[in-house]
Motif scaffolding. Structure first.
Motif, PDB file in Angstrom:
ATOM      1  N   ALA A   5      -3.598 -10.401   1.214  1.00 54.18           N
ATOM      2  CA  ALA A   5      -4.566 -10.102   0.164  1.00 54.18           C
ATOM      3  C   ALA A   5      -4.045 -10.647  -1.155  1.00 54.18           C
ATOM      4  CB  ALA A   5      -4.775  -8.599   0.068  1.00 54.18           C
ATOM      5  N   PRO A   6      -4.932 -11.218  -1.971  1.00 55.77           N
ATOM      6  CA  PRO A   6      -4.475 -11.710  -3.262  1.00 55.77           C
ATOM      7  C   PRO A   6      -4.006 -10.563  -4.140  1.00 55.77           C
ATOM      8  CG  PRO A   6      -6.876 -11.786  -3.116  1.00 55.77           C
ATOM      9  CD  PRO A   6      -6.357 -11.380  -1.764  1.00 55.77           C
ATOM     10  N   PRO A   7      -3.051 -10.827  -5.029  1.00 56.60           N
ATOM     11  CA  PRO A   7      -2.573  -9.755  -5.894  1.00 56.60           C
ATOM     12  C   PRO A   7      -3.681  -9.301  -6.836  1.00 56.60           C
ATOM     13  CG  PRO A   7      -1.648 -11.860  -6.563  1.00 56.60           C
ATOM     14  CD  PRO A   7      -2.401 -12.097  -5.296  1.00 56.60           C
ATOM     15  N   GLY A   8      -3.621  -8.064  -7.205  1.00 62.86           N
ATOM     16  CA  GLY A   8      -4.608  -7.531  -8.134  1.00 62.86           C
ATOM     17  C   GLY A   8      -4.579  -6.025  -8.133  1.00 62.86           C
ATOM     18  N   GLU A  29      -2.714  -0.067   6.055  1.00 67.03           N
ATOM     19  CA  GLU A  29      -2.184   0.594   4.854  1.00 67.03           C
ATOM     20  C   GLU A  29      -2.630  -0.127   3.585  1.00 67.03           C
ATOM     21  OE1 GLU A  29       2.180   1.404   2.870  1.00 67.03           O
ATOM     22  OE2 GLU A  29       2.037   1.293   5.057  1.00 67.03           O
ATOM     23  N   GLU A  30      -2.640  -1.440   3.613  1.00 68.12           N
ATOM     24  CA  GLU A  30      -3.045  -2.228   2.448  1.00 68.12           C
ATOM     25  C   GLU A  30      -4.499  -1.942   2.062  1.00 68.12           C
ATOM     26  OE1 GLU A  30      -2.536  -5.085  -0.668  1.00 68.12           O
ATOM     27  OE2 GLU A  30      -1.175  -3.850   0.492  1.00 68.12           O
ATOM     28  N   PHE A  31      -5.376  -1.762   3.049  1.00 67.01           N
ATOM     29  CA  PHE A  31      -6.774  -1.423   2.770  1.00 67.01           C
ATOM     30  C   PHE A  31      -6.843  -0.145   1.941  1.00 67.01           C
ATOM     31  CE2 PHE A  31     -10.531   1.079   3.813  1.00 67.01           C
ATOM     32  CZ  PHE A  31     -11.564   0.185   3.565  1.00 67.01           C
ATOM     33  N   PHE A  32      -6.127   0.900   2.382  1.00 70.64           N
ATOM     34  CA  PHE A  32      -6.186   2.178   1.676  1.00 70.64           C
ATOM     35  C   PHE A  32      -5.396   2.157   0.365  1.00 70.64           C
ATOM     36  CE2 PHE A  32      -7.215   3.474   6.048  1.00 70.64           C
ATOM     37  CZ  PHE A  32      -8.435   4.089   5.791  1.00 70.64           C
ATOM     38  N   ARG A  33      -4.436   1.284   0.242  1.00 70.50           N
ATOM     39  CA  ARG A  33      -3.719   1.151  -1.025  1.00 70.50           C
ATOM     40  C   ARG A  33      -4.605   0.476  -2.067  1.00 70.50           C
ATOM     41  NH1 ARG A  33      -1.266  -2.012  -4.168  1.00 70.50           N
ATOM     42  NH2 ARG A  33      -1.389  -3.927  -2.967  1.00 70.50           N
ATOM     43  N   ARG A  34      -5.416  -0.475  -1.619  1.00 70.73           N
ATOM     44  CA  ARG A  34      -6.255  -1.252  -2.540  1.00 70.73           C
ATOM     45  C   ARG A  34      -7.638  -0.665  -2.751  1.00 70.73           C
ATOM     46  NH1 ARG A  34      -4.614  -6.809  -2.753  1.00 70.73           N
ATOM     47  NH2 ARG A  34      -6.267  -7.013  -4.292  1.00 70.73           N
TER      48      ARG A  34
END
Length: 123
Positions: A5-8, A29-34
């Motif tokens: 995923a791109p940073p942001g 985890e990345e989905f729920f973090r973002r």
């Protein structure tokens, strides 16, 4: 393989629908973090989602842990699942620490000649 995923910054929403079917494999985890939501709807009583359900639920715990804030989160499953019950029992203490509430599906609504499970979410 998945591209990173791109940073942001994270995205904040009131209600997020957790992808189902083949897309459920992308929820980590990345989905729920973002994607930071007050309510997550987990629907789709199908064999594909059942196979990845535990990973999705564990990813919610791991992602929410990284938020660093005391935002209350409600998880709304739209179906009954043995995997969901087991996860709920095994991680209940952790859910409470992170401010995650799981709604049960024990309410029903009767409209015309139909009765179906439902829950009311207010913002």
């Amino acid at each position: 393989s998945r591209a990173a995923a791109p940073p942001g910054p994270p995205v904040y929403v009131d209600l997020a629908y957790v992808p189902g079917s083949w897309s459920a494999r992308t929820v980590d985890e990345e989905f729920f973090r973002r994607v930071r939501s007050l309510c997550y709807v987990v629907s789709g009583d199908d064999h594909l989602k059942e196979g990845v359900m535990r990973g999705i639920l564990d990813a919610l715990l791991a992602g929410k842990h990284q938020w660093g804030t005391d935002i209350q989160v409600t998880l709304i499953p739209t179906f009954d699942s043995l995997v969901m019950h087991e996860w709920y029992q095994e991680t209940h203490e952790r859910q409470q620490e992170l401010g995650i509430t799981v709604l049960g599906s024990n309410s029903t609504v009767a409209m015309q000649d139909e009765t179906f499970p439902a829950c009311k979410v207010e913002f």
